[in-house]
Design an enzyme around this catalytic site. Structure first.
Site, PDB file in Angstrom:
ATOM      1  N   ARG A 272     -15.991 -43.366  29.835  1.00 65.25           N
ATOM      2  CA  ARG A 272     -15.742 -43.810  31.726  1.00 65.25           C
ATOM      3  C   ARG A 272     -15.988 -42.907  32.414  1.00 65.25           C
ATOM      4  NH1 ARG A 272     -13.150 -48.005  33.419  1.00 65.25           N
ATOM      5  NH2 ARG A 272     -11.008 -47.449  35.261  1.00 65.25           N
TER       6      ARG A 272
ATOM      7  N   HIS B  90     -12.879 -42.086  26.150  1.00 65.61           N
ATOM      8  CA  HIS B  90     -12.607 -42.155  27.320  1.00 65.61           C
ATOM      9  C   HIS B  90     -13.774 -41.559  28.181  1.00 65.61           C
ATOM     10  CE1 HIS B  90     -10.374 -44.244  30.180  1.00 65.61           C
ATOM     11  NE2 HIS B  90     -10.253 -42.890  31.219  1.00 65.61           N
TER      12      HIS B  90
ATOM     13  N   ARG C 156     -13.081 -49.187  29.428  1.00 69.15           N
ATOM     14  CA  ARG C 156     -12.425 -48.659  28.981  1.00 69.15           C
ATOM     15  C   ARG C 156     -12.650 -48.775  27.372  1.00 69.15           C
ATOM     16  NH1 ARG C 156      -9.106 -50.202  33.385  1.00 69.15           N
ATOM     17  NH2 ARG C 156      -7.821 -48.323  34.472  1.00 69.15           N
TER      18      ARG C 156
ATOM     19  N   TYR D 143     -13.233 -38.429  41.087  1.00 67.91           N
ATOM     20  CA  TYR D 143     -15.072 -38.049  41.136  1.00 67.91           C
ATOM     21  C   TYR D 143     -15.399 -37.906  41.844  1.00 67.91           C
ATOM     22  CZ  TYR D 143     -13.388 -40.706  36.895  1.00 67.91           C
ATOM     23  OH  TYR D 143     -12.146 -41.499  35.842  1.00 67.91           O
TER      24      TYR D 143
ATOM     25  N   HIS E 147     -10.098 -49.917  39.716  1.00 68.46           N
ATOM     26  CA  HIS E 147      -8.923 -49.013  39.578  1.00 68.46           C
ATOM     27  C   HIS E 147      -8.074 -50.079  41.358  1.00 68.46           C
ATOM     28  CE1 HIS E 147     -10.590 -45.158  38.775  1.00 68.46           C
ATOM     29  NE2 HIS E 147      -9.656 -46.056  37.618  1.00 68.46           N
TER      30      HIS E 147
ATOM     31  N   LYS F  18      -6.770 -53.357  32.553  1.00 71.56           N
ATOM     32  CA  LYS F  18      -4.625 -52.233  32.604  1.00 71.56           C
ATOM     33  C   LYS F  18      -4.491 -53.138  34.129  1.00 71.56           C
ATOM     34  CE  LYS F  18      -2.950 -47.840  33.201  1.00 71.56           C
ATOM     35  NZ  LYS F  18      -4.021 -46.426  34.002  1.00 71.56           N
TER      36      LYS F  18
END
Length: 414
Positions: free
Chosen positions: A364, A361, A230, A396, A387, A255
């Site tokens: 990414r 972004h 990110r 994806y 994640h 995150k």
């Protein structure tokens, strides 16, 4: 005890105590950002802003040396909106404490404070502090929350993600600040998020965008695409996070305040080493000028007092100019601001004539999409992206199907 607050000049207000200073009063003033002591007038100066004034009033009330507005005769009570603002500020301060104790990130704390502040202002809880509506009837917490969320959707047309973020903030506030039992909040409405296919560059488009960038910004873009970071994660890198021997980069405090390892793209190793040498020159000059300290994570500055002046702790992508903390007078250097990179990438996309709703972004998204196209498994990509749930990474997998682009139109067969 009398406190006199009056305008000192266009930018500051003066604060004077008739009966002298006591430690509680001094602490109340010293906690205001940007305060200073005027030795000539023998008064404290605080910024001439609404936030600073409300902070001072709240801090003074917390000392216990002053009466609560409700203890005064009705004709002497401050304006209702001032009582409301003081109450809201007190609740937001409690929220900040609860978030800090649970180690929520600064970005999450800022967003939660904003939603709670809007919620309290809308429901005018500062007037009665009992969660009553204007007719004086008690309303259950879930009804207040649902009404607030409904207005966000019907009046402000916010997305499902924004609605759920506001809900998370309010649930946290009621559970950990107001101590409302969880079962009393079970009927709040959760917005259903609809799946959206992420925007991704083709490999050719990635090259075009990066070629339209230059200098440090081009290197940042290569890091974003080459590692899947990110933007704030890339800009928050320090020199010690680059491990050339292990061919990896450590992403710290990502995150959810999680650390992870990502690959070190071989093509940018020479550029990264050159960047570190440039940072070294900047840092040495800062040290010669009497500065050179950098902000340290958590309480490391207390554990290692001299570490903030060491090269390894410096930002990999430092800002051009030093910053000054107006409250403490401390001067240092922060990392590159996100807005500078975002603006540069937007301009590069326009110059590349790419008609996609893309941003930083998108690098990414392109990273994950191109890895899947290359045959890497979804679990590996999940770890690289950081994640928590593989279902987030599964979005994806649309590239594994032929999709609309792989179907020949009947018009082309004519």
């Amino acid at each position: 005890m009398t406190v006199t607050i009056r305008e000192h000049d266009d930018r500051t207000n003066s604060v004077q105590f008739t009966d002298g200073f006591t430690p509680p009063l001094l602490n109340a003033v010293k906690s205001i950002r940007g305060r200073s002591w005027n030795a000539e007038s023998k008064v404290w100066l605080i910024p001439n802003t609404k936030e600073a004034s409300l902070s001072l009033l709240y801090n003074l009330y917390q000392t216990g040396l002053f009466n609560h507005p409700s203890d005064k005769p009705k004709e002497e009570q401050p304006l209702p909106h001032l009582q409301e603002e003081l109450y809201i500020k007190g609740e937001v301060k409690k929220l900040r404490t609860a978030l800090s104790v649970r180690h929520y990130s600064e970005l999450t704390a800022v967003r939660y404070e904003k939603w709670v502040q809007d919620f309290l202002a809308k429901n005018q809880q500062g007037k009665n502090q009992q969660g009553k509506n204007q007719q004086g009837k008690n309303q259950p917490e879930e009804k207040l929350i649902n009404n607030f969320l409904k207005d966000l959707v019907t009046k402000k047309n916010v997305s499902a993600s924004t609605q759920n973020q506001a809900l998370s903030a309010l649930l946290f506030y009621f559970r950990f600040v107001k101590n409302t039992p969880v079962d009393r909040l079970s009927s709040v409405v959760h917005a259903k998020k609809k799946p959206r296919i992420p925007v991704a560059f083709s490999r050719e488009e990635v090259v075009k965008v990066i070629e339209n960038l230059s200098g440090t910004k081009q290197l940042v873009a290569k890091v974003l695409y080459g590692t899947g970071m990110r933007l704030n994660e890339a800009l928050s890198l320090r020199i010690l996070d680059i491990d050339f021997d292990q061919n990896e980069i450590i992403v710290r405090h990502g995150k959810g305040d999680k650390d992870r390892h990502v690959m070190l793209p071989q093509k940018i190793i020479p550029e990264l080493k050159k960047q570190i040498e440039e940072v070294k020159k900047i840092h040495q000059q800062d040290l010669r000028d009497g500065f050179g300290e950098v902000s340290m994570p958590n309480a490391l500055s207390a554990k290692y007092p001299s570490a903030s002046r060491e090269l390894k702790w410096q930002w990999l992508f430092p800002q051009k100019n030093r910053w000054v903390n107006r409250a403490t007078g401390q001067e240092g250097r922060w990392h590159m601001d996100e807005s500078l990179m975002q603006r540069a990438v937007k301009e590069a996309i326009l110059e590349a004539r790419i008609n996609k709703n893309a941003s930083c972004h998108t690098f990414r998204h392109s990273f994950a999409t191109h890895l899947l196209e290359s045959g890497y498994d979804i679990r590996t990509i999940q770890e690289l992206l950081g994640h928590s749930d593989v279902s987030t990474t599964m979005i994806y997998t649309h590239v594994l199907n032929r999709g609309a682009g792989g179907v020949q139109s009947p018009l082309d067969r004519m």
